[in-house]
Design a protein around this motif. Sequence first.
Motif, short mmCIF file in Angstrom:
data_model
loop_
_atom_site.label_atom_id
_atom_site.label_comp_id
_atom_site.label_asym_id
_atom_site.label_seq_id
_atom_site.Cartn_x
_atom_site.Cartn_y
_atom_site.Cartn_z
N PHE A 179 0.87 -1.18 0.00
CA PHE A 179 0.00 0.00 0.00
C PHE A 179 0.90 1.23 0.00
CE2 PHE A 179 -1.79 -3.55 2.29
CZ PHE A 179 -3.06 -3.69 1.74
N ALA A 180 0.46 2.29 -0.63
CA ALA A 180 1.29 3.50 -0.67
C ALA A 180 0.41 4.73 -0.49
CB ALA A 180 2.05 3.58 -1.99
N PHE A 181 0.87 5.63 0.38
CA PHE A 181 0.14 6.86 0.64
C PHE A 181 1.12 8.02 0.63
CE2 PHE A 181 -2.06 3.41 2.78
CZ PHE A 181 -3.37 3.59 2.37
N GLY A 182 0.68 9.14 0.07
CA GLY A 182 1.47 10.36 0.18
C GLY A 182 1.32 10.91 1.60
N TRP A 183 2.43 11.42 2.15
CA TRP A 183 2.37 11.94 3.52
C TRP A 183 2.30 13.47 3.50
CZ3 TRP A 183 4.92 15.31 6.73
CH2 TRP A 183 4.64 15.20 8.09
N THR A 184 1.38 14.01 4.26
CA THR A 184 1.41 15.45 4.54
C THR A 184 1.19 15.63 6.03
OG1 THR A 184 -0.97 15.82 4.28
CG2 THR A 184 0.37 15.99 2.27
#
Length: 259
Positions: free
Chosen positions: A82-87
């Motif tokens: 799974f991949a998510f952009g981090w902010t």
Amino acid sequence: MPHAVSDLRAARLARSAKPFLARGGFKRERCAGCRLAPSHCMCALRPSLTTRAGVCLLMADIEPLKPSNTGWLVADVVPDTFAFGWTRTEVDPALLNLLGDPQWQPYVVFPGQYAAPERVVRAVELPDSLRGAAARRPLFIFLDATWTEARKMFRRSPYLDQLPVLSLEPGQVSQYKLRHSGRDDHLCTSEVAALCMNLAGEHLVERTLQAYLAVFTHHYLRAKNQQPIEWEGAAHQRLREVIGTPEGPGRHRPAAATG
Ligand SMILES: [Zn+2]
């Protein structure tokens, strides 16, 4: 076939006002499947494995765009990536759902010295050591970023605060030649994933990640230097030994080959 990291890259590119030009990279056409020049495409070598463990990549803003990012390779090898952009200010509800999914036992993979001692673990629970239905699948969370960014992400992600921190002591110097962090003990994401798979008892996945990284490194550097691929070289032979993938396009394994 697209995977979590290629989807994240596509989403990030769609948000860019200007086209992203990789620093130091080649500015030629790239294969959408592997990010390499079509002449150096390695899509035909993508392994097909089943794994018990999963990987969750929290990626700093431009990380999915870097041609040398090896989280992409992890997604090629580990089906449940799974991949998510981090902010700092927002968190994807899908990430919270994943972390709360009872089939997974998440581990934040990070140096133990930055976490409260009671959170730090150095081993992964294996199914053999558990009785009955309690055996949850390990989910390795990587903060895919520069070291400075990763520390910020670790401090500023409250949804990670309750999770165990898996602290690795690899004791080995990275063989990775594409990126230089200035730290001798720095491992790239794909190497860290290989170490975690070792701890999870997934040794075929571990060896595949190592061999696949070596093949990627070969293709990447050959493309950069405009040299042909050595389909019968050590890196490709090793990958074939590990998983028995078919050869590159139009290539045939010599009859005398062993391994
Ligand atoms: Zn390709």
